[in-house]
Design a protein around this motif. Sequence first.
Motif, short mmCIF file in Angstrom:
data_model
loop_
_atom_site.label_atom_id
_atom_site.label_comp_id
_atom_site.label_asym_id
_atom_site.label_seq_id
_atom_site.Cartn_x
_atom_site.Cartn_y
_atom_site.Cartn_z
N SER A 1 7.63 -5.97 -3.35
CA SER A 1 6.26 -6.27 -2.90
C SER A 1 6.09 -6.11 -1.40
CB SER A 1 5.87 -7.68 -3.30
OG SER A 1 5.96 -7.81 -4.68
N THR A 2 7.20 -5.91 -0.65
CA THR A 2 7.06 -5.76 0.80
C THR A 2 6.76 -4.31 1.20
OG1 THR A 2 9.44 -5.64 0.89
CG2 THR A 2 8.45 -7.74 1.48
N MET A 3 6.25 -3.52 0.24
CA MET A 3 5.77 -2.17 0.61
C MET A 3 4.47 -1.96 -0.14
SD MET A 3 8.33 0.16 -1.69
CE MET A 3 9.78 -0.84 -1.59
N ASN A 4 3.62 -1.04 0.38
CA ASN A 4 2.38 -0.85 -0.38
C ASN A 4 2.60 0.13 -1.52
OD1 ASN A 4 2.04 1.75 0.68
ND2 ASN A 4 1.07 0.88 2.51
N PHE A 5 1.61 0.20 -2.40
CA PHE A 5 1.84 0.92 -3.65
C PHE A 5 2.08 2.40 -3.45
CE2 PHE A 5 1.05 2.90 -7.66
CZ PHE A 5 1.72 2.05 -8.50
N ILE A 6 1.41 3.00 -2.48
CA ILE A 6 1.58 4.44 -2.25
C ILE A 6 3.03 4.73 -1.84
CG2 ILE A 6 0.82 6.37 -0.81
CD1 ILE A 6 -1.25 5.54 -2.82
N THR A 7 3.57 3.88 -0.96
CA THR A 7 4.97 4.06 -0.57
C THR A 7 5.87 3.94 -1.80
OG1 THR A 7 4.32 2.80 1.36
CG2 THR A 7 6.65 3.33 1.16
N PHE A 8 5.54 2.97 -2.65
CA PHE A 8 6.32 2.77 -3.87
C PHE A 8 6.31 4.05 -4.72
CE2 PHE A 8 6.49 1.25 -8.32
CZ PHE A 8 7.75 0.69 -8.30
N GLY A 9 5.14 4.68 -4.84
CA GLY A 9 5.05 5.92 -5.59
C GLY A 9 5.92 7.01 -4.99
#
Lengths: 218, 256
Positions: free
Chosen positions: B124-132
Amino acid sequence: MHISEGILSAPVLLSGAVVSVVAVTVGLKKLDIDKIPQASILSAAFFVASLVHVPLGPSSVHLILNGIVGIILGWGAVPAIMIALVLQGVLFQFGGITTLGVNTVIMAVPAVISYYIFKPFIFKKNVISSSASFACGFFSVFLSGVLVALFLIMTEEGFVKIAYGVFLAHLPVMIIEGFVTMFCIGFLKKVNPELLPETTLCHDEILVNDKKGVLEGK
Amino acid sequence: MIEEPFATGSSIIHKIDPRVKVVCAVLLSTIVALSDNFVSIGSALVLSLILLFSARLNTGEVLSKLKIVWGFITVLWLFLPLTIPGETIYNIGCLEFSKQGLVLSALITLKSNIILLFFFTLVSTMNFITFGYVLSCFKIPSKLIYMLMLTYRYIFVIDKEYQKLLRAVKTRGFSPKTDTHTYKTYAYLIGMLFVKASLRANRVSNAMLCRGFKGKFYCLFEFNVSKKDYIFFGFISVYLIFFIYLEYCWEFIFWI
């Protein structure tokens, strides 16, 4: 319908992961690259629709809708449901890394099965079609409930009573899901039958009938 | 509708390479999920708390997110000691609390909370786009990532459509009750949402084709692994070995 993390045993988690990987691979194979925007944006619509809380007596329940997902997307429902689960986990901080496989199986397997069972009845006469749609909504949640109970019992035999409890708690959801699916498929048949499976054939028939009507001056 | 309360921050954890964090999160949650030994799980609890403090997340937010799981866990504490057969340690009238049930409830409570804490601090310490983008670095089918990113992009748009439809029915005097009319209204509303989504999907895919889309998203964000990331990964790897050691060698001593 979810199983939280930290409950299931290693064999159950592992088999869930394996089955879901196979199912997602098949789902992606069957999904043409041109169809992906359609599948993704519909999957976004399912995500939003599954946040809808409908009233039930004094409280409310949220819809699951895996029956309709199955009918509309067929095998494509498997990747769509997995993505919805990942999004739920990450965006609402539910987690679910280790249970992703099991939860995908719980939601997606009933979707695909109800696609195969109920697809042939959707464009039959009104009575048959409505009852098939009701059964589709009811059955997909029913099967999800059975799978949840099964996974719990496979983990620990002492879970039998809790598994029964979880299953029974979902009975009202099954009935509501049945009604919502019935109305929703009825609506889609009137408004946008292209969304439902095997409509190319039916659609042509409708067009032919219409043309006949025009020619005969009706 | 959706907020990412932990995504921004300037702690040590936020600065670690997202790929390293995701790999560590997967490894740590897997071993905790597979373990059933209190000693090793205790050590994981310590590690999760260390990570939580070094990520400096808002405590109130963390607690409110954990509460969702606590609701379910309370049900387990109520049922498991009564339904799992075993040695009785306490009874009120005909209700018998078994030791096995209590042990199992405690184990599940610890495991689910620890896994969630790992998730908060490492994913959760990254935003979703980074996660993608992180997922696209691993061998995950590009079709699946394409679907994931597109779905994420359109959730917000479709939610707006939903709010619009909801406003429309409300201005017509709709108030939800437990009756067929309510279910019919919701079903039609959801059906309309699908119709709108499908029409939009056609427009979107045509627009993407016009702009020369070839079915792949290109990552503009460059990841670079620094010394700090190696140290973090090394630390987690050492911990994993320690955990496995505890899992297999300490069980016997604990149960005596």
